[in-house]
Design a protein around this motif. Structure first.
Motif, PDB file in Angstrom:
ATOM      1  N   ASP A 108       0.425  -2.050  -5.003  1.00 37.92           N
ATOM      2  CA  ASP A 108      -0.324  -0.988  -4.388  1.00 37.92           C
ATOM      3  C   ASP A 108      -1.437  -1.513  -5.565  1.00 37.92           C
ATOM      4  O   ASP A 108      -1.206  -2.167  -6.211  1.00 37.92           O
ATOM      5  CB  ASP A 108      -0.449   0.722  -4.845  1.00 37.92           C
ATOM      6  N   LEU A 109      -2.578  -0.757  -5.110  1.00 36.57           N
ATOM      7  CA  LEU A 109      -3.847  -1.343  -6.931  1.00 36.57           C
ATOM      8  C   LEU A 109      -3.523  -0.836  -7.424  1.00 36.57           C
ATOM      9  O   LEU A 109      -2.127   0.253  -8.171  1.00 36.57           O
ATOM     10  CB  LEU A 109      -4.999  -0.416  -6.150  1.00 36.57           C
ATOM     11  N   SER A 120       1.320   3.547  -2.637  1.00 31.67           N
ATOM     12  CA  SER A 120       1.105   4.692  -3.064  1.00 31.67           C
ATOM     13  C   SER A 120       2.133   4.591  -3.802  1.00 31.67           C
ATOM     14  O   SER A 120       2.594   3.893  -4.660  1.00 31.67           O
ATOM     15  CB  SER A 120       1.078   6.301  -1.924  1.00 31.67           C
ATOM     16  N   ARG A 178       2.936   1.267   5.843  1.00 30.70           N
ATOM     17  CA  ARG A 178       2.390   2.756   6.577  1.00 30.70           C
ATOM     18  C   ARG A 178       0.821   2.830   6.317  1.00 30.70           C
ATOM     19  O   ARG A 178       0.761   3.572   5.170  1.00 30.70           O
ATOM     20  CB  ARG A 178       3.707   3.910   5.730  1.00 30.70           C
ATOM     21  N   TRP A 179       0.470   4.226   7.336  1.00 30.89           N
ATOM     22  CA  TRP A 179      -0.821   4.100   7.188  1.00 30.89           C
ATOM     23  C   TRP A 179      -1.773   3.097   6.768  1.00 30.89           C
ATOM     24  O   TRP A 179      -2.473   3.440   6.103  1.00 30.89           O
ATOM     25  CB  TRP A 179      -1.363   5.842   6.212  1.00 30.89           C
ATOM     26  N   ILE A 180      -1.573   2.045   6.968  1.00 33.60           N
ATOM     27  CA  ILE A 180      -2.441   1.213   6.359  1.00 33.60           C
ATOM     28  C   ILE A 180      -3.397   0.527   7.933  1.00 33.60           C
ATOM     29  O   ILE A 180      -4.625   0.529   6.724  1.00 33.60           O
ATOM     30  CB  ILE A 180      -1.689  -0.171   5.754  1.00 33.60           C
ATOM     31  N   HIS A 236      -0.515  -4.908  -6.249  1.00 32.47           N
ATOM     32  CA  HIS A 236      -1.093  -6.170  -5.336  1.00 32.47           C
ATOM     33  C   HIS A 236      -2.245  -5.785  -4.409  1.00 32.47           C
ATOM     34  O   HIS A 236      -2.339  -4.336  -3.714  1.00 32.47           O
ATOM     35  CB  HIS A 236       0.001  -7.184  -4.970  1.00 32.47           C
ATOM     36  N   ASP A 237      -3.142  -6.861  -4.396  1.00 32.22           N
ATOM     37  CA  ASP A 237      -3.726  -7.014  -3.576  1.00 32.22           C
ATOM     38  C   ASP A 237      -3.926  -7.157  -1.986  1.00 32.22           C
ATOM     39  O   ASP A 237      -3.596  -7.854  -2.676  1.00 32.22           O
ATOM     40  CB  ASP A 237      -5.502  -7.123  -3.962  1.00 32.22           C
ATOM     41  N   PHE A 238      -4.112  -6.218  -1.124  1.00 32.63           N
ATOM     42  CA  PHE A 238      -3.248  -6.935   0.114  1.00 32.63           C
ATOM     43  C   PHE A 238      -3.938  -7.663   1.065  1.00 32.63           C
ATOM     44  O   PHE A 238      -3.443  -8.224   2.233  1.00 32.63           O
ATOM     45  CB  PHE A 238      -2.725  -5.568   0.925  1.00 32.63           C
ATOM     46  N   GLY A 250       0.729  -1.232  -0.089  1.00 38.67           N
ATOM     47  CA  GLY A 250      -0.047  -0.010   0.240  1.00 38.67           C
ATOM     48  C   GLY A 250       0.783   1.179   0.304  1.00 38.67           C
ATOM     49  O   GLY A 250       0.551   2.219   0.964  1.00 38.67           O
ATOM     50  N   PHE A 272       7.047   7.117  -2.210  1.00 39.66           N
ATOM     51  CA  PHE A 272       8.027   8.013  -1.170  1.00 39.66           C
ATOM     52  C   PHE A 272       8.821   7.900  -0.409  1.00 39.66           C
ATOM     53  O   PHE A 272       9.586   8.025  -0.078  1.00 39.66           O
ATOM     54  CB  PHE A 272       7.055   9.309  -1.120  1.00 39.66           C
TER      55      PHE A 272
HETATM   56  C1  LIG Z   1      -3.830   6.017   3.364  1.00 40.29           C
HETATM   57  S1  LIG Z   1      -2.613   5.184   1.883  1.00 40.29           S
HETATM   58  C2  LIG Z   1      -0.979   5.176   2.539  1.00 40.29           C
HETATM   59  C3  LIG Z   1      -0.131   5.324   1.472  1.00 40.29           C
HETATM   60  C4  LIG Z   1       1.364   5.112   1.816  1.00 40.29           C
HETATM   61  N1  LIG Z   1       1.724   3.763   2.619  1.00 40.29           N
HETATM   62  C5  LIG Z   1       1.917   7.038   2.339  1.00 40.29           C
HETATM   63  O1  LIG Z   1       2.196   5.936   3.748  1.00 40.29           O
HETATM   64  O2  LIG Z   1       1.030   7.850   2.060  1.00 40.29           O
HETATM   65  C6  LIG Z   1      -3.335   4.180   1.470  1.00 40.29           C
HETATM   66  C7  LIG Z   1      -2.586   3.539   0.121  1.00 40.29           C
HETATM   67  O3  LIG Z   1      -2.967   1.659   0.506  1.00 40.29           O
HETATM   68  C8  LIG Z   1      -3.905   1.306  -0.837  1.00 40.29           C
HETATM   69  N2  LIG Z   1      -4.692   0.988  -1.079  1.00 40.29           N
HETATM   70  C9  LIG Z   1      -6.212   0.445  -0.721  1.00 40.29           C
HETATM   71  N3  LIG Z   1      -6.497  -0.723  -0.617  1.00 40.29           N
HETATM   72  C10 LIG Z   1      -5.114  -1.810  -0.891  1.00 40.29           C
HETATM   73  C11 LIG Z   1      -5.378  -2.600  -1.227  1.00 40.29           C
HETATM   74  N4  LIG Z   1      -6.157  -3.498  -0.977  1.00 40.29           N
HETATM   75  N5  LIG Z   1      -4.288  -3.477  -1.842  1.00 40.29           N
HETATM   76  C12 LIG Z   1      -2.860  -3.022  -1.532  1.00 40.29           C
HETATM   77  N6  LIG Z   1      -3.096  -1.203  -1.820  1.00 40.29           N
HETATM   78  C13 LIG Z   1      -4.269  -0.546  -1.326  1.00 40.29           C
HETATM   79  C14 LIG Z   1      -4.365   3.009  -1.859  1.00 40.29           C
HETATM   80  O4  LIG Z   1      -5.003   2.700  -3.214  1.00 40.29           O
HETATM   81  C15 LIG Z   1      -3.223   3.886  -1.007  1.00 40.29           C
HETATM   82  O5  LIG Z   1      -1.920   4.124  -1.981  1.00 40.29           O
END
Ligand SMILES: C[S@@+](CC[C@H](N)C(=O)[O-])C[C@H]1O[C@@H](n2cnc3c(N)ncnc32)[C@H](O)[C@@H]1O
Length: 430
Positions: free
Chosen positions: A280-281, A259, A322-324, A305-307, A257, A262
């Motif tokens: 990420d998606l 993004s 991070r922030w997941i 990848h879908d987590f 996830g 960065f």
């Molecule tokens: C809150 S953001 C956090 C992004 C990054 N980790 C950060 O620290 O800013 C959540 C991220 O999870 C991704 N995401 C949401 N559902 C997901 C899934 N099922 N599989 C993978 N990524 C996913 C979103 O696209 C987004 O980029």
């Protein structure tokens, strides 16, 4: 001799610490603190200056306590119950774009602003005058509006504009419907049953999916998140400096996830032996490579990848979130952690960079308010939650006893924590 009252203790703290700050600003040729539109929008001393930041914190906390004591419990709760009206005037300022109708270095009459915004003059005046009680705009002479430092941000800072828009337009109704949602779906762990979905009438469809259907709304969400995560205490440097990454050597780091990568860019710049996979998606990773500096592109790869499904990168050294995890209820947090298991080698690290709730009364009220507000925000938006250290330990334990939770840590000035676990298949068996 009679002991000093709490009131006098507080005024002493305020006088001593304010003096310290004022002297520091003067000695370093820094601007004094002011609401003037040309004053700095941020506290002008670097967050790494521990002494001055500590003094600032002491003043913020002591003035709040003194304020609340002086107002008194009855009046405090009376007006707190009406505090959503701050959101109402702010929402109107945002929606009708009032800030851009006021010149940055001058003033505009209500009649002029009304013409420019399309908001009728009577309501304009009532709403803007309410916002002024929060130091958003000022009225230097009767009938004329000028900027303050805060209202000026609504002209100059597009990400702050997005933040105000997201909170006042999208999130405010979610807060108003969260109790309804909890009554309708008691104890729900489903994001499709959160206050946000009840407010916006799309129960069954989680917030992120709904917002994603509308490009303008999604863009505003992205800008608002950049504003928040670019704010004080959330800088990625804390992560880069807050963990002994160099000890990992030629490690592979999977940012799940992640993004547009960065975090991996910041780490790759400092740790040239590490390699990175950003997952990420599909829509997000498609744009990822264009955001990576060319000199790092051979070490940072993107993968859709879908987590919630099995982790495809086997035997990596670090799986990072991070922030997941704070966007997940326990049910889905456990699902995400379990999805790692088929890929894990013994000793693999699982690192979560997120909020960690303090135990009550262990941090000051400023920090406590921010993390507790984050926690109920996760509830209202997604039926998700922030967690304390024990909650993280329990999440890993529920996912699988072979995860060995090592604890949570943070650095001074940072609002986030690093939670760490290792995959320990043999340890669990003995
Ligand atoms: C809150 S953001 C956090 C992004 C990054 N980790 C950060 O620290 O800013 C959540 C991220 O999870 C991704 N995401 C949401 N559902 C997901 C899934 N099922 N599989 C993978 N990524 C996913 C979103 O696209 C987004 O980029």
């Amino acid at each position: 001799m009679a002991s000093r009252s709490r009131l006098i203790e507080l005024t002493d703290i305020i006088a001593t610490e304010t003096n310290k700050i004022d002297q520091f600003l003067a000695e370093h040729g820094l601007p004094t603190l002011s609401f003037d539109p040309n004053a700095p929008a941020d506290f002008p001393v670097h967050s790494g200056n521990a002494d001055i930041q500590q003094a600032r914190r002491a003043v913020v906390i002591a003035t709040k306590e003194l304020h609340d004591l002086m107002v008194g419990p009855r009046e405090t709760i009376r007006w707190m119950a009406w505090s959503y009206n701050d959101n109402l005037s702010l929402h109107a300022v945002y929606h009708f774009n009032v800030a851009k109708a006021v010149p940055v270095d001058g003033e505009a009459s209500y009649t002029e602003i009304s013409k420019a915004t399309g908001l009728d003059e009577v309501n304009l005046k009532r709403l803007v005058r309410h916002a002024m009680t929060n130091r958003i705009f000022k009225e230097p002479k009767d009938g004329y509006v000028a900027h303050t430092a805060a209202s000026r941000l609504l002209v100059d800072d597009p990400q702050m504009i997005d933040w105000v828009g997201l909170c006042s337009a999208d999130f405010f109704p979610a807060a108003a419907h969260t109790v309804d949602a909890m009554v309708k779906y008691p104890g729900s762990q489903e994001p499709g049953e959160a206050g946000f979905t009840v407010a916006w009438r799309h129960e069954g469809t989680p917030m992120f999916l709904e917002i994603g259907k509308n490009p303008a709304r999604a863009k505003r969400f992205g800008g608002a998140m950049s504003s928040l995560t670019g704010g004080e205490g959330y800088e990625v440097d804390y992560l880069v400096n807050g963990y002994p990454w160099e000890e990992l050597g030629d490690a592979t780091f999977v940012d799940i996830g992640g993004s547009h990568g960065f975090v991996c860019v910041a780490l790759a710049k400092r740790f040239p032996r590490m390699k990175f996979v950003v997952q990420d998606l599909p829509k997000t990773v498609a744009d990822g490579p264009s955001k990576i500096p060319p000199e790092l592109s051979d070490r940072i790869e993107f993968q859709a990848h879908d987590f919630y499904t099995d982790q495809p990168v086997k035997d990596a050294d670090v799986y990072f979130f991070r922030w997941i995890i704070h966007n997940q209820s326990d049910k889905y947090g456990v699902k995400i952690l379990r999805a790692l298991i088929p890929a894990l080698k013994p000793g693999a690290k699982i690192i979560i960079n997120d909020n960690c709730l303090p135990k009550p009364n262990t941090v000051d009220i400023w920090d406590e308010k921010i993390t507790r507000t984050m926690d109920i925000t996760m509830l209202k938006l997604l039926n998700a939650r922030e967690r304390d250290e024990d909650d993280y330990a329990e999440l890993f334990r529920q996912a699988d006893p072979r995860f060995k939770f090592l604890g949570a840590g943070t650095s001074k000035g940072c609002r986030m924590h690093i939670m760490e676990a290792v995959w320990n298949p043999e340890g669990a068996a003995t």
